[in-house]
Structures are given as structure tokens and as C-alpha cells.
Design a protein around this motif. Structure first.
Motif, PDB file in Angstrom:
ATOM      1  N   THR A   1       0.828  -1.208   0.000  1.00  0.00           N
ATOM      2  CA  THR A   1       0.000   0.000   0.000  1.00  0.00           C
ATOM      3  C   THR A   1       0.859   1.253   0.000  1.00  0.00           C
ATOM      4  O   THR A   1       0.647   2.178  -0.793  1.00  0.00           O
ATOM      5  CB  THR A   1      -0.945   0.002   1.211  1.00  0.00           C
ATOM      6  N   PHE A   2       1.850   1.295   0.873  1.00  0.00           N
ATOM      7  CA  PHE A   2       2.703   2.473   0.959  1.00  0.00           C
ATOM      8  C   PHE A   2       3.521   2.662  -0.323  1.00  0.00           C
ATOM      9  O   PHE A   2       3.676   3.783  -0.821  1.00  0.00           O
ATOM     10  CB  PHE A   2       3.627   2.365   2.172  1.00  0.00           C
ATOM     11  N   LYS A   3       4.041   1.572  -0.860  1.00  0.00           N
ATOM     12  CA  LYS A   3       4.801   1.664  -2.113  1.00  0.00           C
ATOM     13  C   LYS A   3       3.901   2.153  -3.244  1.00  0.00           C
ATOM     14  O   LYS A   3       4.317   2.987  -4.070  1.00  0.00           O
ATOM     15  CB  LYS A   3       5.394   0.299  -2.465  1.00  0.00           C
ATOM     16  N   ALA A   4       2.674   1.627  -3.300  1.00  0.00           N
ATOM     17  CA  ALA A   4       1.744   2.020  -4.363  1.00  0.00           C
ATOM     18  C   ALA A   4       1.404   3.502  -4.285  1.00  0.00           C
ATOM     19  O   ALA A   4       1.270   4.173  -5.319  1.00  0.00           O
ATOM     20  CB  ALA A   4       0.471   1.176  -4.281  1.00  0.00           C
ATOM     21  N   ILE A   5       1.268   4.040  -3.077  1.00  0.00           N
ATOM     22  CA  ILE A   5       0.971   5.466  -2.913  1.00  0.00           C
ATOM     23  C   ILE A   5       2.092   6.319  -3.504  1.00  0.00           C
ATOM     24  O   ILE A   5       1.839   7.304  -4.211  1.00  0.00           O
ATOM     25  CB  ILE A   5       0.762   5.813  -1.421  1.00  0.00           C
ATOM     26  N   ILE A   6       3.335   5.946  -3.238  1.00  0.00           N
ATOM     27  CA  ILE A   6       4.468   6.702  -3.769  1.00  0.00           C
ATOM     28  C   ILE A   6       4.491   6.649  -5.291  1.00  0.00           C
ATOM     29  O   ILE A   6       4.704   7.661  -5.967  1.00  0.00           O
ATOM     30  CB  ILE A   6       5.796   6.169  -3.195  1.00  0.00           C
ATOM     31  N   VAL A   7       4.238   5.468  -5.840  1.00  0.00           N
ATOM     32  CA  VAL A   7       4.242   5.315  -7.294  1.00  0.00           C
ATOM     33  C   VAL A   7       3.081   6.088  -7.921  1.00  0.00           C
ATOM     34  O   VAL A   7       3.245   6.775  -8.940  1.00  0.00           O
ATOM     35  CB  VAL A   7       4.186   3.827  -7.683  1.00  0.00           C
TER      36      VAL A   7
ATOM     37  N   TRP B   1      15.781   5.873  -6.629  1.00  0.00           N
ATOM     38  CA  TRP B   1      14.697   5.892  -5.637  1.00  0.00           C
ATOM     39  C   TRP B   1      13.855   4.619  -5.698  1.00  0.00           C
ATOM     40  O   TRP B   1      13.292   4.183  -4.679  1.00  0.00           O
ATOM     41  CB  TRP B   1      13.816   7.121  -5.816  1.00  0.00           C
ATOM     42  N   GLN B   2      13.749   4.025  -6.892  1.00  0.00           N
ATOM     43  CA  GLN B   2      12.943   2.821  -7.050  1.00  0.00           C
ATOM     44  C   GLN B   2      13.485   1.685  -6.183  1.00  0.00           C
ATOM     45  O   GLN B   2      12.726   0.953  -5.538  1.00  0.00           O
ATOM     46  CB  GLN B   2      12.901   2.389  -8.521  1.00  0.00           C
ATOM     47  N   ASN B   3      14.809   1.526  -6.199  1.00  0.00           N
ATOM     48  CA  ASN B   3      15.431   0.480  -5.384  1.00  0.00           C
ATOM     49  C   ASN B   3      15.255   0.758  -3.894  1.00  0.00           C
ATOM     50  O   ASN B   3      15.027  -0.167  -3.105  1.00  0.00           O
ATOM     51  CB  ASN B   3      16.926   0.363  -5.727  1.00  0.00           C
TER      52      ASN B   3
END
Length: 257
Positions: A18-24, A162-164
Motif C-alpha cells: 500500500t505504501f509503495k503504491a501510494i508513492i508510485v 529511488w525505485q530500489n
């Protein structure tokens, strides 16, 4: 039942996704970066996340370019409403002197520079009660810490690689550590928590009213026109005078993985 994060508790994989998806999603909506389904280089590490987002209908692939769907945009908008409330409701609890029952934000407008404010709040007498307040209100404290990371620009998508960083465990381990070591409601006591939240909510409204007053004065001095947006905002937050109140937008699941 109150959410309790104790030592050795780990965030769920759904939390992290969820947190990763928000950033993306934020980068897709507000940034300039285009993500391709034929990704290579740093973007390639995001492909498993994109695959799940496409499968759930949060993102679509068109001409090999990922685009945010209306469903994904709706979820992001809900998150941003929560984030706005976080900045208004929770930040006042960042620096609290529990012994004296004083809030650093009570003097927020006394300082002319950010450095002066930071010097004042960098006093060991102040404790961070944001996690305790979140737990008291039965809000996921990990989301509160995640929002504080966003506010501090900890997920800077302008930084190479930043992706890594996003897909690594570093930030999520730190969020777990903060949640597990923060002051909890049972350490403060229910009566004291109610008193602190009451004081914090009243302070929040006063700060908003003062900000509105200053904005109106600045507008009048510049010959502009004032609006009632700030007044409506103050009215929106008045239910928080009830220490047990939580806005319904916090009760809606962001993603269903």
C-alpha cells in the motif's frame, strides 16, 4: 479493538504494498516520470508491484505505458484527504511536554524562522505523542509514520535509484522500529490521553484560526480579496473537539490486495 504495535511486530506485506503504491501513484499523477511495461534499469524493480496494481485495476497499461485508472485515482485522492488531516490533526502532538502538559506548537507563531523553531523543538523535554494518539483513535500508526516520512520528503523520486530504495526493506524497517518504540496510550494513561487530545484539538483550531487571520491580513494588505475556504476548513475540524472522534475517511481501506 485498538491496534497495538509492540516490539518484534512486523508490517504486513499488504501494508508495504500500500505504501509503495501510494508513492508510485503520486509520481504518476503529480510527477513527470513515465513508467513502461517494458521497463529496464531502475524501473524494472517496480514491475512486480505494477503487475499487482494492474491485476486489481488501480493501474492500466496502454501502448506499453502504465496509466492511473479512475479507481487508482480515487484511492490516491482518499489518501491525500487523510494526509491533509494528518498535517492538521496529528502534527500538534509532535512535541509535547508531558510533565508540564505543554505543546511546542502553542508557540508556533512566535518564531520568525524555521531554524529558530527547530532549535526550540529540539528540546529533550518534548515527547512525540503522534503514535499514542493514533492508537487511542484506533488508526493504524504505521500509516501515520509513513505520512511523516512523506512530509519529510523521505521518498524523494528525484533522487537516482529511488525505485530500489522504495522496494528495499530499509524504510519499512524504520517505520516498524518507530511504531514499536514510541510512547503508547497505556504508558500515558487514559485520563491523561483524553486531556492531551483535548488540549491538542483546541490548539489545532486556534492555530488554524490564527493562520486564517494572517492570510486575510496579508490579502487585505496586498489589495486582494478574502475567501471563506479557511473558515469552512476550521468548521470541518471542529468534531475533533471530541477526543474519541475519527473522521470516516480513516475507516475506508485504501487498497484491497
Amino acid at each position: 479493538m485498538t491496534i497495538q504495535l509492540r516490539k518484534n511486530t512486523s508490517l504486513s506485506s499488504d501494508n508495504k504494498k500500500t505504501f509503495k503504491a501510494i508513492i508510485v501513484l503520486n509520481e504518476m499523477i503529480n510527477g513527470t516520470h513515465q513508467f513502461s511495461s517494458n521497463a529496464y534499469g531502475d524501473d524494472s524493480v517496480l514491475q512486480p508491484l505494477f503487475a499487482e496494481m494492474v491485476a486489481k485495476g488501480y493501474v492500466i497499461s496502454r501502448d506499453s505505458i502504465y496509466q492511473v485508472s479512475s479507481k487508482g485515482r480515487g484511492i490516491f485522492d482518499t489518501f491525500m484527504k487523510r494526509y491533509t488531516e494528518y498535517l492538521k490533526v496529528y502534527d500538534v502532538f509532535s512535541f509535547v511536554d508531558l510533565e508540564k502538559g505543554e505543546f511546542a506548537f502553542d508557540r508556533y507563531f512566535d518564531f520568525d524562522t524555521d531554524d529558530a523553531w527547530f532549535d526550540y523543538t529540539n528540546d529533550e523535554r518534548f515527547d512525540d505523542l503522534r503514535i499514542a494518539v493514533a492508537l487511542f483513535k484506533k488508526v493504524d500508526p504505521a500509516e501515520i509514520v509513513f505520512m511523516s516520512f512523506i512530509n519529510e520528503n523521505r521518498f524523494d523520486t528525484n533522487v537516482s535509484g529511488w525505485q530500489n530504495n522504495l522496494m528495499s526493506d530499509s524504510a519499512w524497517n524504520e517505520i516498524e522500529e518507530i511504531c514499536n518504540t514510541a510512547i503508547k496510550p497505556d504508558e500515558v494513561g487514559e485520563d491523561a490521553m483524553v486531556d492531551m487530545i483535548n488540549q491538542g484539538s483546541e490548539l489545532m483550531i486556534r492555530l488554524m484560526e490564527e493562520e486564517q487571520k494572517q492570510n486575510n491580513n496579508n490579502s487585505n494588505n496586498s489589495g486582494g480579496t478574502t475567501t471563506v475556504v479557511e473558515e469552512e476548513t476550521v468548521e470541518y475540524y471542529q468534531p475533533y473537539y471530541d477526543p474519541y472522534y475519527i473522521s470516516p475517511i480513516w475507516l475506508v481501506p485504501l487498497f484491497l490486495w
